[in-house]
Design an enzyme around this catalytic site. Structure first.
Site, PDB file in Angstrom:
ATOM      1  N   ASP A  96      43.655  29.780  48.741  1.00  0.00           N
ATOM      2  CA  ASP A  96      44.109  28.409  48.491  1.00  0.00           C
ATOM      3  C   ASP A  96      45.630  28.253  48.464  1.00  0.00           C
ATOM      4  O   ASP A  96      46.163  27.365  47.822  1.00  0.00           O
ATOM      5  CB  ASP A  96      43.540  27.943  47.143  1.00  0.00           C
ATOM      6  N   GLU A 118      36.810  33.511  50.554  1.00  0.00           N
ATOM      7  CA  GLU A 118      36.898  32.942  49.202  1.00  0.00           C
ATOM      8  C   GLU A 118      36.828  31.409  49.265  1.00  0.00           C
ATOM      9  O   GLU A 118      37.638  30.689  48.697  1.00  0.00           O
ATOM     10  CB  GLU A 118      38.167  33.381  48.467  1.00  0.00           C
ATOM     11  N   GLU A 132      46.818  24.399  44.439  1.00  0.00           N
ATOM     12  CA  GLU A 132      45.767  25.186  45.092  1.00  0.00           C
ATOM     13  C   GLU A 132      44.449  24.423  45.243  1.00  0.00           C
ATOM     14  O   GLU A 132      43.734  24.609  46.228  1.00  0.00           O
ATOM     15  CB  GLU A 132      45.536  26.495  44.323  1.00  0.00           C
ATOM     16  N   HIS A 213      51.957  33.313  35.688  1.00  0.00           N
ATOM     17  CA  HIS A 213      52.821  32.813  36.769  1.00  0.00           C
ATOM     18  C   HIS A 213      52.435  31.422  37.249  1.00  0.00           C
ATOM     19  O   HIS A 213      53.031  30.901  38.175  1.00  0.00           O
ATOM     20  CB  HIS A 213      52.738  33.757  37.970  1.00  0.00           C
ATOM     21  N   ARG A 215      52.065  27.632  38.112  1.00  0.00           N
ATOM     22  CA  ARG A 215      53.008  26.505  38.100  1.00  0.00           C
ATOM     23  C   ARG A 215      52.715  25.526  36.965  1.00  0.00           C
ATOM     24  O   ARG A 215      53.626  24.984  36.353  1.00  0.00           O
ATOM     25  CB  ARG A 215      52.912  25.724  39.415  1.00  0.00           C
ATOM     26  N   HIS A 245      56.191  38.301  36.379  1.00  0.00           N
ATOM     27  CA  HIS A 245      56.297  37.706  37.718  1.00  0.00           C
ATOM     28  C   HIS A 245      57.755  37.334  37.981  1.00  0.00           C
ATOM     29  O   HIS A 245      58.432  36.824  37.086  1.00  0.00           O
ATOM     30  CB  HIS A 245      55.402  36.455  37.769  1.00  0.00           C
TER      31      HIS A 245
END
Ligand code: UDP
Length: 369
Positions: A96, A118, A132, A213, A215, A245
């Site tokens: 994604d 996936e 995503e 990590h 967003r 990260h």
């Protein structure tokens, strides 16, 4: 000879695709080409090295401080050019990311069929995970083949009126990557020896492995996570292993709030063999990552997921994962509960994955036919 072009750009895509690429490469009569966008340069390269993968095409598109719109535009133009030159019979994208979404779109603009590895993960909320959830929804109507990791994912695709005969439940290829890597580390411990010093420093302590990590967690969420880790690490019986990260939104907050603490090992992102060892060392995994949510239960580790929603409900339903969001007190209390009542998640079930060869066999039959 039929030609498959596999497109990826980030660490999780590389981890989840390298077993697929290896399996495809073993099929006689199939040309397999790989194209990396390098949407995340450093983390991607760590996986390429360990998987012995040298991409045929490297667009090297990462820019410092890249925005989603600029990145998306550059990816689409770059991948469109690749379609012109490569003229593949099938494009494979994974998951994604912006790379997966633009890879599918570029293939569609060139009328090349797309296979989606996936496929069918859905949270139902377009802002969690962002962007995503929308990236993967854009791939769905384009793809000709949908490789769903679970029945739940297949069901989500059916609800979106994706044709039944294009959906194949394959298991999750991260489990193939995990087992392949764990076997390599078992055969050659020097592959993950960089954690030896931390293993002896933390001997006798309960280890909490942390990754973050997402967003959606930048800003207040990240600050709350940092404060929670600091409080957890005040316990003498606990140590926190935290590969940080490299995103500045993560690093700067951890520097400012967490600082240096005896019970916290804040380290650089680990390459995959080291991370697999870290998972093995951990008593509890605290993460907002998608992939780590899948790997931890496969190794029998309880995982607390710092998100409001998950597109991976199986772990939660099976009792191996718990959604806890990013509230500081909630993170601390859930970790303490797990530490203090060891039996709360007894006998973690182990996730399983159908053999990858099922996917590879299907591809070869389709392309040969
Ligand atoms: N991972 C790794 N090194 C680390 C942290 C994570 O190799 O220091 C691996 C982890 O095993 C998993 C993948 O990276 O397979 C997850 O990537 P990430 O959390 O960046 O993305 P997401 O899965 O959330 O898309």
């Amino acid at each position: 000879m039929p030609k498959v072009l596999v497109i990826f750009g980030t660490r999780p895509e590389a981890i989840k695709l390298f077993p697929v690429i290896r399996a495809l490469a073993a099929i006689p009569g199939l040309t397999v080409r790989t194209c990396v966008t390098a949407q995340h340069r450093g983390l991607l390269d760590q996986v390429l090295a360990i998987a012995d993968l040298v991409p045929d095409i490297d667009l090297d598109l990462m820019e410092p401080g890249q925005t989603l719109d600029r990145l998306t535009a550059r990816l689409l133009v770059g991948l469109g050019d690749v379609m012109d030159v490569e003229k593949p019979d099938l494009v494979i994208v994974q998951g994604d990311t912006a790379t997966a979404m633009t890879g599918a779109l570029a293939a569609y603009y060139h009328k090349v069929p797309v296979a989606h590895v996936e496929a069918g993960l859905r949270s139902g909320d377009i802002y969690h995970p962002w962007p995503e959830e929308v990236n993967r929804r854009i791939v769905a109507p384009i793809a000709a083949l949908h490789f769903a990791p679970t029945d739940t994912a297949a069901e989500a695709l059916r609800r979106e009126t994706i044709a039944e005969d294009t959906i194949h439940v394959t298991g999750n290829t991260v489990i193939d990557a995990l087992h392949w890597t764990a076997a390599r580390v078992a055969a050659d411990p020097s592959l993950a020896a960089g954690l030896d010093a931390i293993a002896s420093r933390f001997a006798g302590k309960r280890i909490i492995l942390v990754t973050t990590h997402r967003r959606e967690n930048f800003g207040d969420g990240m600050a709350a996570i940092a404060r929670a880790i600091g409080r957890i690490a005040e316990r003498d019986d606990v140590a926190v292993l935290f590969p940080v990260h490299p995103n500045p939104n993560v690093v700067s907050v951890m520097n400012a709030i967490l600082g240096d603490r005896a019970n916290v090992a804040r380290i650089e992102p680990l390459d995959y063999p080291h991370f697999v060892r870290a998972l093995g060392m951990a008593d509890i995994v605290l993460t907002d990552s998608g992939g780590v949510q899948e790997e931890a239960p496969a190794l029998g580790k309880p995982v607390l997921v710092m998100r409001e929603t998950t597109e991976r409900p199986e772990g939660v339903a099976a009792g191996t994962a718990k959604l806890i969001g990013t509230d500081e007190d909630r993170i601390v209390s859930d970790i303490f509960t797990l530490l203090d009542t060891r039996g709360i998640w007894p006998d973690q079930p182990r996730a399983s994955s159908p053999p990858l060869s099922a996917t590879a066999r299907f591809e070869s039959q389709r392309l040969a036919g």
